[in-house]
Enzyme design. Structure first.
Site, PDB file in Angstrom:
ATOM      1  CE1 TYR A 182       5.588  -2.779  -4.175  1.00 58.22           C
ATOM      2  CE2 TYR A 182       7.447  -1.579  -3.708  1.00 58.22           C
ATOM      3  CZ  TYR A 182       6.296  -1.689  -4.411  1.00 58.22           C
ATOM      4  OH  TYR A 182       6.285  -1.387  -5.764  1.00 58.22           O
ATOM      5  CE  LYS A 229       0.979  -5.365  -7.390  1.00 57.69           C
ATOM      6  NZ  LYS A 229       2.247  -5.465  -6.417  1.00 57.69           N
ATOM      7  CB  VAL A 262       9.046  -1.728  -9.802  1.00 57.28           C
ATOM      8  CG1 VAL A 262       9.166  -2.613  -8.508  1.00 57.28           C
ATOM      9  CG2 VAL A 262       8.495  -2.254 -10.772  1.00 57.28           C
ATOM     10  CE1 TYR A 319      -0.410  -7.300 -11.397  1.00 60.44           C
ATOM     11  CE2 TYR A 319       1.521  -8.157 -12.564  1.00 60.44           C
ATOM     12  CZ  TYR A 319       1.198  -7.425 -11.607  1.00 60.44           C
ATOM     13  OH  TYR A 319       1.888  -6.938 -10.531  1.00 60.44           O
ATOM     14  CB  SER A 372       3.112  -1.864  -7.258  1.00 60.51           C
ATOM     15  OG  SER A 372       3.330  -3.181  -7.727  1.00 60.51           O
TER      16      SER A 372
HETATM   17  N1  LIG Z   1       6.195  -3.542  -7.119  1.00 66.25           N
HETATM   18  C1  LIG Z   1       5.825  -3.083  -8.713  1.00 66.25           C
HETATM   19  O1  LIG Z   1       5.617  -2.132  -9.091  1.00 66.25           O
HETATM   20  C2  LIG Z   1       5.747  -4.427  -9.237  1.00 66.25           C
HETATM   21  C3  LIG Z   1       4.696  -4.349 -10.604  1.00 66.25           C
HETATM   22  C4  LIG Z   1       5.275  -5.281 -11.533  1.00 66.25           C
HETATM   23  N2  LIG Z   1       4.435  -5.048 -12.861  1.00 66.25           N
HETATM   24  C5  LIG Z   1       5.333  -6.695 -11.302  1.00 66.25           C
HETATM   25  O2  LIG Z   1       4.741  -7.549 -11.218  1.00 66.25           O
HETATM   26  O3  LIG Z   1       6.606  -7.088 -10.812  1.00 66.25           O
END
Ligand SMILES: NC(=O)CC[C@H](N)C(=O)O
Length: 310
Positions: free
Chosen positions: A246, A69, A264, A194, A66
């Site tokens: 988050y 992002k 994650v 993605y 994430s």
């Molecule tokens: N929170 C994350 O790092 C999520 C990224 C992960 N690639 C997903 O889409 O679930």
């Protein structure tokens, strides 16, 4: 070229935070991530863009997940402008887990609430300029090479494939968004882009350098050149504060008080405005998906060096 050196004070703080790793768990919903070692923690701090202080094994590689992002948001804003991006994705925190679908249905219009949740990130990724997945990914990688000064950064094929094969929840989000005209085009292509974007592989030093450019108003000190326009650097830092951790962003703002984004894989990138960029890797996660020891480490760094922006 950035010189990194081990730092005794940081080492002690990493040692202390390491005791929290047994209380966390590595992410296993992406099968390739389940093999990460939950007992590690590493830290790099970049204070000038040309020097950096480290603790732990900062040569260990991990995927952005994430954290990507933030970077795609900066690039999409450079590609499409604020109006283009924010006509499809909002600016408000959700309070829900990062992969939740609920607000897409209960809010009207069903545009994702922000670019840091998966639904919003999928919408942002769909806005990157380029005519093929390869071209879009190539532009994203070039941008990351500029931010880090490390042109060897690429994505981990195994992690990308492992997520692509199991990303049915993200697929559902993307189909929902397509039905409601938030995104256009082929959903599988979007999922490919993605999952590759999330699988871009770095180490803590790379992360600290990227974080430093963001902290330094988008300017790369080595070249003294803006890599991210000032107003976009401001926007992404603000999202990092309001939505970066988050549904733990509120507590994190109180306990640590710096713009940060987690993934994650256990990475955390923190940008202390005008001061420093921090990269952390600790794959044992708490129940919200943030590095458990990484959060503790940032808390003690913030207290010790008075980092909170509030
Ligand atoms: N929170 C994350 O790092 C999520 C990224 C992960 N690639 C997903 O889409 O679930």
């Amino acid at each position: 070229m950035t010189m990194c050196q081990d730092n005794e004070a940081l080492k002690l703080m990493v040692q202390e935070a390491l005791q929290y790793t047994p209380y966390g768990k590595v992410a296993d919903y992406i099968p390739a991530l389940s093999r990460e070692n939950p007992g590690t923690l590493s830290l790099a701090v970049s204070e000038s863009g040309t020097t950096c202080a480290t603790a732990g094994d900062t040569s260990e590689m991990f995927t952005l997940q994430s954290i990507s992002k933030v970077i795609t948001l900066a690039l999409a804003l450079m590609d499409q402008g604020e109006e283009g991006v924010f006509s499809r994705v909002g600016m408000e925190p959700t309070g829900d887990p990062f992969n939740s679908i609920i607000k897409l249905e209960t809010h009207s219009p069903s545009k994702p609430l922000n670019p840091m949740i998966n639904a919003g990130a999928l919408a942002v990724t769909s806005m990157l300029q380029g005519s093929t997945v390869d071209e879009k990914l190539g532009r994203l990688l070039t941008f990351i090479h500029e931010l880090t000064g490390n042109t060897s950064i690429t994505y981990n094929e195994e992690v990308a494939r492992s997520e692509y094969d199991t990303a049915d929840l993200n697929r559902s989000l993307a189909f929902f968004l397509k039905q409601h005209q938030v995104i256009e085009g082929d959903v599988e292509n979007l999922l490919e882009l993605y999952t590759k974007q999330c699988a871009i592989e770095v180490n803590c030093q790379d992360l600290a350098k990227m974080a430093y450019v963001i902290a330094n108003r988008g300017i790369h000190t080595a070249s003294d050149r803006p890599v991210i326009p000032l107003h976009i650097a401001r926007i992404i830092k603000t999202f990092m504060v309001t939505c970066g951790m988050y549904n733990a962003s509120g507590e994190f703002a109180i306990k640590v008080g710096v713009p940060a984004k987690s993934g994650v894989s256990g990475g955390i990138m923190a940008s202390i405005p005008h001061k420093a960029g921090i990269g952390i890797y600790g794959p044992a996660l708490d129940e919200k998906g943030n590095s458990i020891a990484g959060m503790k480490l940032l808390e003690s760094l913030s207290q010790r060096y008075d980092l909170s922006i509030f």
